[in-house]
Design a protein around this motif. Sequence first.
Motif, PDB file in Angstrom:
ATOM      1  N   VAL A 103      34.938  32.468 -29.533  1.00 31.27           N
ATOM      2  CA  VAL A 103      33.606  32.166 -28.996  1.00 31.27           C
ATOM      3  C   VAL A 103      32.554  32.385 -30.082  1.00 31.27           C
ATOM      4  CG1 VAL A 103      31.840  33.035 -27.447  1.00 31.27           C
ATOM      5  CG2 VAL A 103      34.085  32.543 -26.566  1.00 31.27           C
ATOM      6  N   GLY A 160      30.207  29.516 -31.737  1.00 33.08           N
ATOM      7  CA  GLY A 160      28.764  29.643 -31.794  1.00 33.08           C
ATOM      8  C   GLY A 160      28.228  29.393 -33.192  1.00 33.08           C
ATOM      9  N   PHE A 189      25.852  32.314 -28.200  1.00 33.35           N
ATOM     10  CA  PHE A 189      27.143  32.362 -27.522  1.00 33.35           C
ATOM     11  C   PHE A 189      27.702  33.783 -27.501  1.00 33.35           C
ATOM     12  CE2 PHE A 189      28.763  27.774 -28.316  1.00 33.35           C
ATOM     13  CZ  PHE A 189      27.586  27.285 -27.823  1.00 33.35           C
ATOM     14  N   LEU A 215      28.538  35.989 -24.456  1.00 37.32           N
ATOM     15  CA  LEU A 215      29.789  35.746 -23.753  1.00 37.32           C
ATOM     16  C   LEU A 215      30.893  36.621 -24.319  1.00 37.32           C
ATOM     17  CD1 LEU A 215      30.613  32.068 -23.115  1.00 37.32           C
ATOM     18  CD2 LEU A 215      32.349  33.778 -23.124  1.00 37.32           C
ATOM     19  N   TRP A 268      34.632  25.329 -22.255  1.00 39.22           N
ATOM     20  CA  TRP A 268      33.204  25.203 -21.918  1.00 39.22           C
ATOM     21  C   TRP A 268      32.340  25.540 -23.123  1.00 39.22           C
ATOM     22  CZ3 TRP A 268      33.484  22.375 -18.040  1.00 39.22           C
ATOM     23  CH2 TRP A 268      34.252  22.655 -16.914  1.00 39.22           C
ATOM     24  N   THR A 269      32.732  26.594 -23.845  1.00 39.80           N
ATOM     25  CA  THR A 269      31.952  26.954 -25.028  1.00 39.80           C
ATOM     26  C   THR A 269      31.938  25.809 -26.019  1.00 39.80           C
ATOM     27  OG1 THR A 269      32.890  29.129 -24.709  1.00 39.80           O
ATOM     28  CG2 THR A 269      31.587  28.802 -26.680  1.00 39.80           C
ATOM     29  N   ASN A 270      33.102  25.203 -26.186  1.00 40.27           N
ATOM     30  CA  ASN A 270      33.221  24.094 -27.119  1.00 40.27           C
ATOM     31  C   ASN A 270      32.317  22.930 -26.704  1.00 40.27           C
ATOM     32  OD1 ASN A 270      34.292  22.788 -29.323  1.00 40.27           O
ATOM     33  ND2 ASN A 270      35.870  21.792 -28.098  1.00 40.27           N
ATOM     34  N   HIS A 307      29.493  23.353 -25.319  1.00 41.12           N
ATOM     35  CA  HIS A 307      28.139  23.912 -25.324  1.00 41.12           C
ATOM     36  C   HIS A 307      27.585  24.126 -23.919  1.00 41.12           C
ATOM     37  CE1 HIS A 307      26.960  22.853 -29.667  1.00 41.12           C
ATOM     38  NE2 HIS A 307      28.230  23.045 -29.533  1.00 41.12           N
ATOM     39  N   MET A 365      27.022  26.592 -21.940  1.00 37.55           N
ATOM     40  CA  MET A 365      27.073  28.046 -22.044  1.00 37.55           C
ATOM     41  C   MET A 365      27.120  28.739 -20.704  1.00 37.55           C
ATOM     42  SD  MET A 365      27.709  29.245 -24.553  1.00 37.55           S
ATOM     43  CE  MET A 365      27.722  30.975 -24.248  1.00 37.55           C
ATOM     44  N   ALA A 388      30.489  28.564 -19.158  1.00 38.64           N
ATOM     45  CA  ALA A 388      31.395  29.437 -19.897  1.00 38.64           C
ATOM     46  C   ALA A 388      31.123  30.893 -19.547  1.00 38.64           C
ATOM     47  CB  ALA A 388      31.222  29.228 -21.399  1.00 38.64           C
TER      48      ALA A 388
END
Lengths: 84, 160, 394, 100
Positions: A44, A48, A56, A59, C49-51, C53, C55, C58
């Motif tokens: 993560v 980011g 990010f 998270l 989800w992070t990939n 974006h 957020m 995620a």
Amino acid sequence: MYIAAIIALLVGALMILVRAILGPSAYDRILAMNAMGTKTVVLVALFGFASGRPEFLDLAIIYALVSFITTVAILKYIEKGRLD
Amino acid sequence: MRYLIFVVLLAGFFGLLSGQFHNGFLMVVGALCIALIALISARMALVDEESYPDLGTWVRMSLYVPYLFWQIVLSNWDVFKRVWDPALPVSPQLVRAPFSTRTAFGTVTFANSITLTPGTVTIEVLEGEFLIHALTTEAADGVKDGSMEAQVKRLEGAIK
Amino acid sequence: MTSLQEILLVDSLLLVLVTVTAVAIIEVRSLYAVAMLTGVYSLLMALVWTNMHSMDVAFTEAAVGGGISTILLIGTLVHTVRDEKPAKRRLHLPALLVTVLTGGALIYGTFDMPDFGDPKATIHHYRVPEMMSQTVAFATGRVGKQAPPADYQPPPRMVPTLSAEQLAAERRRADERLKAGDHGDHHLHPADDFNGHVPNAVTSLLAAYRGYDTMFETTVIFTAGVALLLLLRRPRREDDEDEPQPGSEPLRGQVILRVMSKLFIPFILAFGFYVITHGELGPGGGFQGGVVIATAFILYALIYGRPALYAVISPGNLERLAALGVLVYSGVGAACLLLGGNFLDYAALDRASPGDGEALGMTLVEYGVGITVSTVMIIIFNQLAEQQPKARAS
Amino acid sequence: MEWNEILTAIFLALGVLISLTGSLGLLRMPDFYTRLHTAGKSDSLAQTFILGGLIFVTDNWQVAVRLLMIILLLFFTAPTATHAITKAARLDGLEPWRRG
């Protein structure tokens, strides 16, 4: 640079996944889940930075804070056979 | 005093996360949140000498962490070599290692340090001894030689 | 910068990982293992989800999947057995046909979608550039609304509430203050549209643009908690109190877990409150923060036993708090109505400075959501833990 | 590349290498208890290197603080989690593997 690191770590995640599926014991799977959690934290952060949005990281903090609770729950389940 | 350290730690954590020191509204809400958490923690009786030791221990912690980190690097190198070795030269074993830390915080730090250094995992904390699973004989001997324990005892400081 | 090939490579790797995990979840017969694999699946989805974006999604996945969902699955295991009955393996032809048809239809549907990363796609025009430009967190050092891209034309249907001159003046003033070093105060920007004051576009969408939707989502969670109480609560008897419940004593001889959880519960709580409070600034909000707070309480219950949790907060109070959260949300809406605005029109809370009103309203609403979500999660855990494990004995 | 990017690249490479070693160990080791040694712990060093390396390329103090925070938190929680799993495994009667 980031993408190379991400891809290498995803290959590592694939190895962990193989262990999670093969088992053989449930604990190997828990261990794999835990290792995957640490990988996720790092990935993560890398995602980011790769996309220039380091917020990010919040998270990643969640995982760092709460992921060990699952293992506590498992221990309790094994020891007492129930969760309360 | 202990409670003061606790609240300072908590407020520092919240403040560093937030970083909105110029925004009065968020600061007020943040202070209310800290107060509420302190209340909940008091009701749960979380703040005691086990988990929130005196200031001195926290200060000495900053000396202990670099030592621990170096230990982790060293033993990681050892495990590193073994994993890539085609013969997989490991001889796993269970060992019992006595410990003489006095405080719960010290014991936990010691146990977790053993777990953090690759090659050894603390399975159980028994009366006065740890049950440790060691990957190699050398790793098992490394725990028993007491150098890490001496460091943890330094962390605990003088007897009160 | 990263090229499209690299992104595709990462995407394909993630797809392989997620698919393999999903197939494994279906195939593995040990329920215990399935619970763990579900945890892995959730971690991978958070990465997906992070990939992308997204957020906030995620964040939810992390908050729920990182701790609570696996715990609840284990709680369910208490009531059942550890292994699934071996299924009879035979080909179900109609099922296969339906699946193939649905899959084919879905794939056919993707032909109409724009190419991956196509800059001409609709999603990259319309309102999105403006919203993206205001979704800036601490990373850029400029919290608050940013000017949209230079060549951005607002869509004709959207009429700003301020005239063009007023808007330009407000923007100038804001820029001057930013130049003077007054960073980050997101309240100094003009009320030029429905989400003019909230840096996190997702939060402004959820709490203002789709405020009703989110309110009823909170109500759904509350209803779920009530339904679970009605379904699972054991009938209370008079002699119940002095009868010691098996397994309800704290974990013993667990010095490591006890010390660490005492150390961590306050920080988990602090993080949960931080997420709720800063829902309008960064990713996260009431749902995510509420789950994190619930996790802290569940950890306490795991270590010290459920009676200890009840001593901290009684079941009755939990239920009252769950209702209170919904009340806070709708109450804020009603307050806006009473102050002369529309329902959930937060700007009405502070006529002199609509931006502050929006910030206040959204924070309150987030807290309403957070209270309901966290208490309902604790209620669900309590109910799962409370029932006597009957199935396990057989 | 600037000097700080080179530094980050070195740290990332080190971290990734350690992480891959951990994953490989997870596959190669003979039983659960030995896998613990590579999986949980190599990762904690790997994440220190990777997250620590990222600190060099950010000029925002809040990002740096978060990175340090994650490193610190994982140093506390990772061994706790490892301990909990091991203890659960032992209580469940999983016997350690011995050579020969």
